[in-house]
Design a protein around this motif. Structure first.
Motif, mmCIF file in Angstrom:
data_model
loop_
_atom_site.group_PDB
_atom_site.id
_atom_site.type_symbol
_atom_site.label_atom_id
_atom_site.label_comp_id
_atom_site.label_asym_id
_atom_site.label_seq_id
_atom_site.Cartn_x
_atom_site.Cartn_y
_atom_site.Cartn_z
ATOM 1 N N GLN A 114 53.687 -56.553 25.832
ATOM 2 C CA GLN A 114 54.812 -56.432 24.910
ATOM 3 C C GLN A 114 54.493 -57.009 23.549
ATOM 4 O O GLN A 114 54.829 -56.421 22.520
ATOM 5 N N SER A 115 53.835 -58.184 23.545
ATOM 6 C CA SER A 115 53.511 -58.785 22.246
ATOM 7 C C SER A 115 52.548 -57.891 21.478
ATOM 8 O O SER A 115 52.628 -57.759 20.260
ATOM 9 N N GLU A 116 51.638 -57.231 22.205
ATOM 10 C CA GLU A 116 50.706 -56.313 21.521
ATOM 11 C C GLU A 116 51.454 -55.134 20.921
ATOM 12 O O GLU A 116 51.177 -54.707 19.796
ATOM 13 N N ALA A 117 52.435 -54.609 21.685
ATOM 14 C CA ALA A 117 53.223 -53.495 21.163
ATOM 15 C C ALA A 117 53.985 -53.917 19.913
ATOM 16 O O ALA A 117 54.088 -53.163 18.941
ATOM 17 N N GLN A 118 54.545 -55.144 19.941
ATOM 18 C CA GLN A 118 55.271 -55.668 18.785
ATOM 19 C C GLN A 118 54.366 -55.749 17.563
ATOM 20 O O GLN A 118 54.726 -55.316 16.470
ATOM 21 N N ALA A 119 53.175 -56.297 17.770
ATOM 22 C CA ALA A 119 52.242 -56.448 16.648
ATOM 23 C C ALA A 119 51.919 -55.087 16.049
ATOM 24 O O ALA A 119 51.862 -54.923 14.834
ATOM 25 N N LYS A 120 51.717 -54.114 16.945
ATOM 26 C CA LYS A 120 51.376 -52.773 16.450
ATOM 27 C C LYS A 120 52.540 -52.201 15.636
ATOM 28 O O LYS A 120 52.335 -51.548 14.618
ATOM 29 N N MET A 121 53.784 -52.444 16.115
ATOM 30 C CA MET A 121 54.941 -51.917 15.389
ATOM 31 C C MET A 121 55.045 -52.558 14.028
ATOM 32 O O MET A 121 55.387 -51.915 13.040
ATOM 33 N N GLN A 122 54.751 -53.872 13.964
ATOM 34 C CA GLN A 122 54.895 -54.577 12.688
ATOM 35 C C GLN A 122 53.914 -54.058 11.646
ATOM 36 O O GLN A 122 54.201 -54.039 10.464
ATOM 37 N N GLU A 123 52.736 -53.657 12.104
ATOM 38 C CA GLU A 123 51.746 -53.180 11.137
ATOM 39 C C GLU A 123 52.235 -51.932 10.422
ATOM 40 O O GLU A 123 52.020 -51.754 9.247
ATOM 41 N N SER A 124 52.890 -51.014 11.147
ATOM 42 C CA SER A 124 53.283 -49.745 10.544
ATOM 43 C C SER A 124 54.778 -49.778 10.286
ATOM 44 O O SER A 124 55.567 -49.596 11.195
ATOM 45 N N ASN A 125 55.167 -50.016 9.043
ATOM 46 C CA ASN A 125 56.567 -50.049 8.646
ATOM 47 C C ASN A 125 57.005 -48.630 8.306
ATOM 48 O O ASN A 125 56.427 -48.009 7.419
ATOM 49 N N PRO A 126 58.020 -48.067 8.999
ATOM 50 C CA PRO A 126 58.404 -46.684 8.700
ATOM 51 C C PRO A 126 59.017 -46.523 7.316
ATOM 52 O O PRO A 126 59.146 -45.407 6.830
ATOM 53 N N ALA A 127 59.405 -47.633 6.661
ATOM 54 C CA ALA A 127 60.013 -47.520 5.329
ATOM 55 C C ALA A 127 58.967 -47.346 4.240
ATOM 56 O O ALA A 127 59.315 -47.084 3.096
ATOM 57 N N ASN A 128 57.683 -47.502 4.571
ATOM 58 C CA ASN A 128 56.660 -47.401 3.527
ATOM 59 C C ASN A 128 56.381 -45.960 3.171
ATOM 60 O O ASN A 128 56.425 -45.073 4.007
#
Lengths: 172, 207
Positions: A114-128
């Motif tokens: 789960q923490s790995e999935a979180q980290a991956k999500m944080q890297e790619s911000n959909p607002a960018n």
């Protein structure tokens, strides 16, 4: 015919994604020795038939090898990157027990995943906004309901810069 | 700052520049270097755009400052990333984590080892049982064989005894005459009659 093999569900993406064994980064090679006949190898046979596709899907960089009828009793062997070999005896076990045991000793735990999935999500911000490789959109004109790209359709006269400067100059 | 638009930049620059200006450097265009100049461009002299020295000084100063600040910021961010990466790889926290993981790994390996031992014991017991079973079967088969042999021997002995008994009734050269006399004296009648009810009648006409 669309379906191939005895249990074609094993070939569906949904089934493959359901697999929950994700090996730690140290595991490089997995070897399964089992027999094609005999009651004791039954669990190992089922494990190879049902669970190996899921494991390989989730661990695409781990080499998985199967050996048939080489030893009297079935076993699994894992080769880690520091040369350590882990032997798992699976004689007489059920395929469910085998997969649980393997997940316990060499799989990533739920919280780590789960923490790995979180980290991956944080890297790619959909607002960018940026290149398609890193972001979802490149320009605001791609979003529904926004002003369309002036490169394809001309802007209304009132919104162009030259008209506005002309009006501003005329007013002074 | 500006997006590079490929080969169009030169033409755009030509459009934006004032009429009298001429491009200084050679441009990759439609004509090669050996093609003659166009009739409309025969007397053309290219002149670079005029530069205002005061403006230039001011701009240079401002641009210099701006670029310095931007470069500094970029390097700052890069350094931050590198430091973070370094901390993650070889920082004190990382060492702690590595130690923890090694510990957990050892625990799990011990668990696996115990499991293997358990199965090993079961396997030893099973193999023992199977071996005993196989031995017993072999033993039984041997016994069976022996019994059969003995029975055959007994049968043979019985036959021998019977033969020994029969020897007494054989006709030899010595009692040949005696036996002939006996046979002639006692004529045997093998004829018999049987009726539908199954009654046997041995008494027949003597011939």
């Amino acid at each position: 015919m669309p379906m191939k093999g005895r249990f074609p569900i094993r070939r569906t993406l949904e089934y493959l994604r359901k697999g929950d064994i994700v090996f730690k980064n140290r595991v490089k090679i997995m070897t399964v020795n089992y027999n094609t006949h005999g009651e004791l190898s039954e669990g190992a046979r089922k494990f190879v038939f049902f669970n190996i596709p899921q494991i390989q899907y989730k661990n695409q960089w781990v080499q998985v090898m199967m050996f048939k009828n080489m030893t009297p009793s079935p076993f699994l062997k894992f080769y880690l990157d520091d040369g350590e070999q882990v032997l798992v005896d699976v004689e007489g076990k059920d395929h469910k027990h085998i997969s649980d045991h393997v997940r316990k000793i060499l799989g990533k735990t739920e919280e780590v995943l789960q923490s790995e999935a979180q980290a991956k999500m944080q890297e790619s911000n959909p607002a960018n906004f940026g290149p398609k490789k890193y972001c979802l959109r490149e320009c605001i004109c791609e979003v529904d309901g926004q002003v369309p790209c002036p490169g394809t359709t001309a802007l209304p006269k009132e919104m162009t810069g030259k008209y506005r400067t002309k009006m501003a100059a005329a007013q002074e | 700052m500006f997006q590079v638009i490929g080969g169009r930049s030169v033409q755009a620059a030509r459009v934006l520049a004032p009429r009298s200006a001429v491009l200084v450097e050679a441009v990759r265009g439609r004509k090669s270097r050996t093609d003659p100049v166009a009739k409309s461009k025969v007397g053309r002299i290219k002149v670079p755009p005029p530069v205002d020295p005061v403006e230039m000084v001011v701009l240079k100063e401002r641009y210099g400052e701006y670029q310095m600040i931007m470069r500094a910021l970029r390097l700052e961010f890069k350094e931050e990333m590198l430091r973070k990466r370094y901390e993650e790889d070889t920082g004190s926290l990382a060492e702690e984590r590595a130690r923890q993981e090694a510990q957990e790994h050892r625990v799990l390996m011990d668990l696996n080892h115990l499991e293997n031992q358990r199965i090993l014991k079961l396997r030893i017991v099973r193999v023992q049982v199977e071996k005993e079973e196989a031995d017993r079967k072999k033993f039984e088969v041997i016994l069976q064989r022996e019994q059969e042999q003995q029975e055959i021997v007994k049968e043979k002995e019985k036959e021998i005894l019977k033969l020994q008994e029969d020897v007494k009734n054989f006709i030899t050269l010595e009692n040949l005459d005696q036996r002939i006399e006996e046979a002639l004296d006692n004529p045997k009648n093998y004829n018999f009659a049987i009726d539908k009810q199954g009654k046997v009648v041995k008494q027949t006409m003597l011939q």
